[in-house]
Design a protein around this motif. Structure first.
Motif, PDB file in Angstrom:
ATOM      1  N   GLY A   1       0.854  -1.157   0.000  1.00 48.20           N
ATOM      2  CA  GLY A   1       0.000   0.000   0.000  1.00 48.20           C
ATOM      3  C   GLY A   1       0.903   1.223   0.000  1.00 48.20           C
ATOM      4  O   GLY A   1       1.977   1.210   0.612  1.00 48.20           O
ATOM      5  N   ILE A   2       0.476   2.259  -0.689  1.00 48.68           N
ATOM      6  CA  ILE A   2       1.232   3.514  -0.690  1.00 48.68           C
ATOM      7  C   ILE A   2       0.324   4.566  -0.057  1.00 48.68           C
ATOM      8  O   ILE A   2      -0.774   4.821  -0.544  1.00 48.68           O
ATOM      9  N   ARG A   3       0.809   5.120   1.015  1.00 48.30           N
ATOM     10  CA  ARG A   3      -0.011   6.043   1.793  1.00 48.30           C
ATOM     11  C   ARG A   3       0.585   7.434   1.779  1.00 48.30           C
ATOM     12  O   ARG A   3       1.804   7.604   1.935  1.00 48.30           O
ATOM     13  N   TRP A   4      -0.264   8.422   1.624  1.00 45.26           N
ATOM     14  CA  TRP A   4       0.124   9.813   1.823  1.00 45.26           C
ATOM     15  C   TRP A   4      -0.378  10.256   3.196  1.00 45.26           C
ATOM     16  O   TRP A   4      -1.532  10.023   3.551  1.00 45.26           O
ATOM     17  N   PHE A   5       0.488  10.900   3.940  1.00 48.90           N
ATOM     18  CA  PHE A   5       0.051  11.527   5.172  1.00 48.90           C
ATOM     19  C   PHE A   5       0.675  12.918   5.241  1.00 48.90           C
ATOM     20  O   PHE A   5       1.606  13.238   4.497  1.00 48.90           O
ATOM     21  N   ARG A   6       0.152  13.742   6.114  1.00 46.39           N
ATOM     22  CA  ARG A   6       0.635  15.118   6.207  1.00 46.39           C
ATOM     23  C   ARG A   6       0.776  15.519   7.663  1.00 46.39           C
ATOM     24  O   ARG A   6       0.143  14.963   8.551  1.00 46.39           O
ATOM     25  N   ALA A  38       1.197  19.266   9.792  1.00 43.18           N
ATOM     26  CA  ALA A  38       1.320  20.715   9.874  1.00 43.18           C
ATOM     27  C   ALA A  38       1.916  21.068  11.226  1.00 43.18           C
ATOM     28  O   ALA A  38       1.775  20.311  12.186  1.00 43.18           O
ATOM     29  N   PRO A  39       2.558  22.224  11.331  1.00 39.75           N
ATOM     30  CA  PRO A  39       3.159  22.630  12.611  1.00 39.75           C
ATOM     31  C   PRO A  39       2.130  22.635  13.728  1.00 39.75           C
ATOM     32  O   PRO A  39       1.037  23.184  13.581  1.00 39.75           O
ATOM     33  N   GLY A  40       2.457  22.003  14.828  1.00 36.98           N
ATOM     34  CA  GLY A  40       1.574  21.988  15.984  1.00 36.98           C
ATOM     35  C   GLY A  40       0.396  21.045  15.880  1.00 36.98           C
ATOM     36  O   GLY A  40      -0.449  21.006  16.779  1.00 36.98           O
ATOM     37  N   LYS A  41       0.323  20.299  14.795  1.00 35.91           N
ATOM     38  CA  LYS A  41      -0.794  19.368  14.612  1.00 35.91           C
ATOM     39  C   LYS A  41      -0.291  17.932  14.531  1.00 35.91           C
ATOM     40  O   LYS A  41       0.879  17.681  14.210  1.00 35.91           O
ATOM     41  N   GLU A  42      -1.193  17.015  14.796  1.00 31.75           N
ATOM     42  CA  GLU A  42      -0.841  15.607  14.701  1.00 31.75           C
ATOM     43  C   GLU A  42      -0.742  15.180  13.240  1.00 31.75           C
ATOM     44  O   GLU A  42      -1.360  15.767  12.353  1.00 31.75           O
ATOM     45  N   ARG A  43       0.037  14.145  13.037  1.00 30.63           N
ATOM     46  CA  ARG A  43       0.138  13.562  11.714  1.00 30.63           C
ATOM     47  C   ARG A  43      -1.231  13.032  11.299  1.00 30.63           C
ATOM     48  O   ARG A  43      -1.950  12.442  12.110  1.00 30.63           O
ATOM     49  N   GLU A  44      -1.581  13.227  10.034  1.00 29.14           N
ATOM     50  CA  GLU A  44      -2.895  12.832   9.544  1.00 29.14           C
ATOM     51  C   GLU A  44      -2.775  12.035   8.254  1.00 29.14           C
ATOM     52  O   GLU A  44      -2.156  12.504   7.291  1.00 29.14           O
ATOM     53  N   GLY A  45      -3.362  10.871   8.222  1.00 29.38           N
ATOM     54  CA  GLY A  45      -3.421  10.095   6.985  1.00 29.38           C
ATOM     55  C   GLY A  45      -4.359  10.765   6.013  1.00 29.38           C
ATOM     56  O   GLY A  45      -5.472  11.151   6.384  1.00 29.38           O
ATOM     57  N   VAL A  46      -3.915  10.921   4.766  1.00 27.48           N
ATOM     58  CA  VAL A  46      -4.693  11.633   3.756  1.00 27.48           C
ATOM     59  C   VAL A  46      -5.317  10.661   2.762  1.00 27.48           C
ATOM     60  O   VAL A  46      -6.511  10.732   2.471  1.00 27.48           O
ATOM     61  N   SER A  47      -4.508   9.770   2.233  1.00 31.34           N
ATOM     62  CA  SER A  47      -4.999   8.870   1.197  1.00 31.34           C
ATOM     63  C   SER A  47      -4.088   7.660   1.106  1.00 31.34           C
ATOM     64  O   SER A  47      -2.922   7.717   1.503  1.00 31.34           O
ATOM     65  N   CYS A  48      -4.652   6.590   0.579  1.00 32.93           N
ATOM     66  CA  CYS A  48      -3.874   5.358   0.434  1.00 32.93           C
ATOM     67  C   CYS A  48      -4.366   4.616  -0.796  1.00 32.93           C
ATOM     68  O   CYS A  48      -5.563   4.647  -1.105  1.00 32.93           O
ATOM     69  N   ILE A  49      -3.434   3.958  -1.477  1.00 33.88           N
ATOM     70  CA  ILE A  49      -3.804   3.155  -2.627  1.00 33.88           C
ATOM     71  C   ILE A  49      -3.128   1.802  -2.519  1.00 33.88           C
ATOM     72  O   ILE A  49      -1.959   1.698  -2.149  1.00 33.88           O
ATOM     73  N   SER A  50      -3.892   0.776  -2.831  1.00 31.67           N
ATOM     74  CA  SER A  50      -3.365  -0.573  -2.802  1.00 31.67           C
ATOM     75  C   SER A  50      -2.775  -0.921  -4.161  1.00 31.67           C
ATOM     76  O   SER A  50      -3.454  -0.811  -5.176  1.00 31.67           O
ATOM     77  N   SER A  51      -1.506  -1.322  -4.176  1.00 30.93           N
ATOM     78  CA  SER A  51      -0.875  -1.686  -5.447  1.00 30.93           C
ATOM     79  C   SER A  51      -1.505  -2.933  -6.035  1.00 30.93           C
ATOM     80  O   SER A  51      -1.488  -3.135  -7.244  1.00 30.93           O
ATOM     81  N   ASN A  52      -2.033  -3.797  -5.194  1.00 28.98           N
ATOM     82  CA  ASN A  52      -2.609  -5.057  -5.661  1.00 28.98           C
ATOM     83  C   ASN A  52      -3.812  -4.845  -6.564  1.00 28.98           C
ATOM     84  O   ASN A  52      -3.865  -5.384  -7.672  1.00 28.98           O
ATOM     85  N   ASP A  53      -4.777  -4.098  -6.053  1.00 25.26           N
ATOM     86  CA  ASP A  53      -6.035  -3.990  -6.794  1.00 25.26           C
ATOM     87  C   ASP A  53      -6.448  -2.558  -7.085  1.00 25.26           C
ATOM     88  O   ASP A  53      -7.523  -2.322  -7.643  1.00 25.26           O
ATOM     89  N   GLY A  54      -5.613  -1.588  -6.723  1.00 22.10           N
ATOM     90  CA  GLY A  54      -5.918  -0.196  -7.014  1.00 22.10           C
ATOM     91  C   GLY A  54      -6.967   0.427  -6.110  1.00 22.10           C
ATOM     92  O   GLY A  54      -7.416   1.537  -6.374  1.00 22.10           O
ATOM     93  N   SER A  55      -7.360  -0.277  -5.049  1.00 23.74           N
ATOM     94  CA  SER A  55      -8.345   0.295  -4.132  1.00 23.74           C
ATOM     95  C   SER A  55      -7.804   1.596  -3.547  1.00 23.74           C
ATOM     96  O   SER A  55      -6.621   1.692  -3.223  1.00 23.74           O
ATOM     97  N   ARG A  56      -8.695   2.554  -3.400  1.00 24.57           N
ATOM     98  CA  ARG A  56      -8.285   3.887  -2.959  1.00 24.57           C
ATOM     99  C   ARG A  56      -9.044   4.268  -1.698  1.00 24.57           C
ATOM    100  O   ARG A  56     -10.228   3.966  -1.554  1.00 24.57           O
ATOM    101  N   TYR A  57      -8.369   4.986  -0.844  1.00 20.06           N
ATOM    102  CA  TYR A  57      -8.937   5.385   0.435  1.00 20.06           C
ATOM    103  C   TYR A  57      -8.585   6.848   0.680  1.00 20.06           C
ATOM    104  O   TYR A  57      -7.469   7.291   0.358  1.00 20.06           O
TER     105      TYR A  57
END
Length: 125
Positions: free
Chosen positions: A33-38, A40-59
């Motif tokens: 899976g390839i995940r993007w997270f972000r 910002a200063p003073g904020k917690e890390r947040e998962g933004v999006s994820c894609i599964s290489s196997n079947d292309g499912s997107r989140y």
């Protein structure tokens, strides 16, 4: 060298668009899976999006649904994050990582094998 490299960040006005790239070298996406997270200063890390290489499912996290699109180009070993209608709240350093497995919501991986150093996204109001 095995690495993930993010690019495409920059300064954009609210309502504008950017396309982030996450390029892998030294390994292939395979079943990752390839995940993007972000973060910002003073904020917690947040998962933004994820894609599964196997079947292309997107989140996506709810706050970006309808505005961001994740895609994968296996021939280029690159994952993209198209970000449209950007808001000041989207400003952060964006990171990509390869691991197991994409989930709803976009939670951290159980196991992360590779990650990049991030690319800065700045959104002016």
């Amino acid at each position: 060298e095995v690495q993930l490299v993010e690019s495409g960040g920059g300064l954009v006005q609210a309502g504008g668009s950017l396309r982030l790239s996450c390029a892998a070298s030294g390994f292939t996406f395979g079943s990752y899976g390839i995940r993007w997270f972000r973060q910002a200063p003073g904020k917690e890390r947040e998962g933004v999006s994820c894609i599964s290489s196997n079947d292309g499912s997107r989140y996506y996290v709810d706050s970006v649904k309808g505005r961001f699109t994740i895609s994968i180009d296996k021939a280029r070993n690159t994952v993209y994050l198209q970000m449209n209608n950007l808001e000041p709240e989207d400003a952060a350093v964006y990171y990509c990582e390869a691991g197991y497995y994409c989930t709803i919501p976009v939670l951290p991986f159980e196991r992360t094998d590779y990650w990049g150093r991030g690319t800065q996204v700045t959104v002016s109001s």
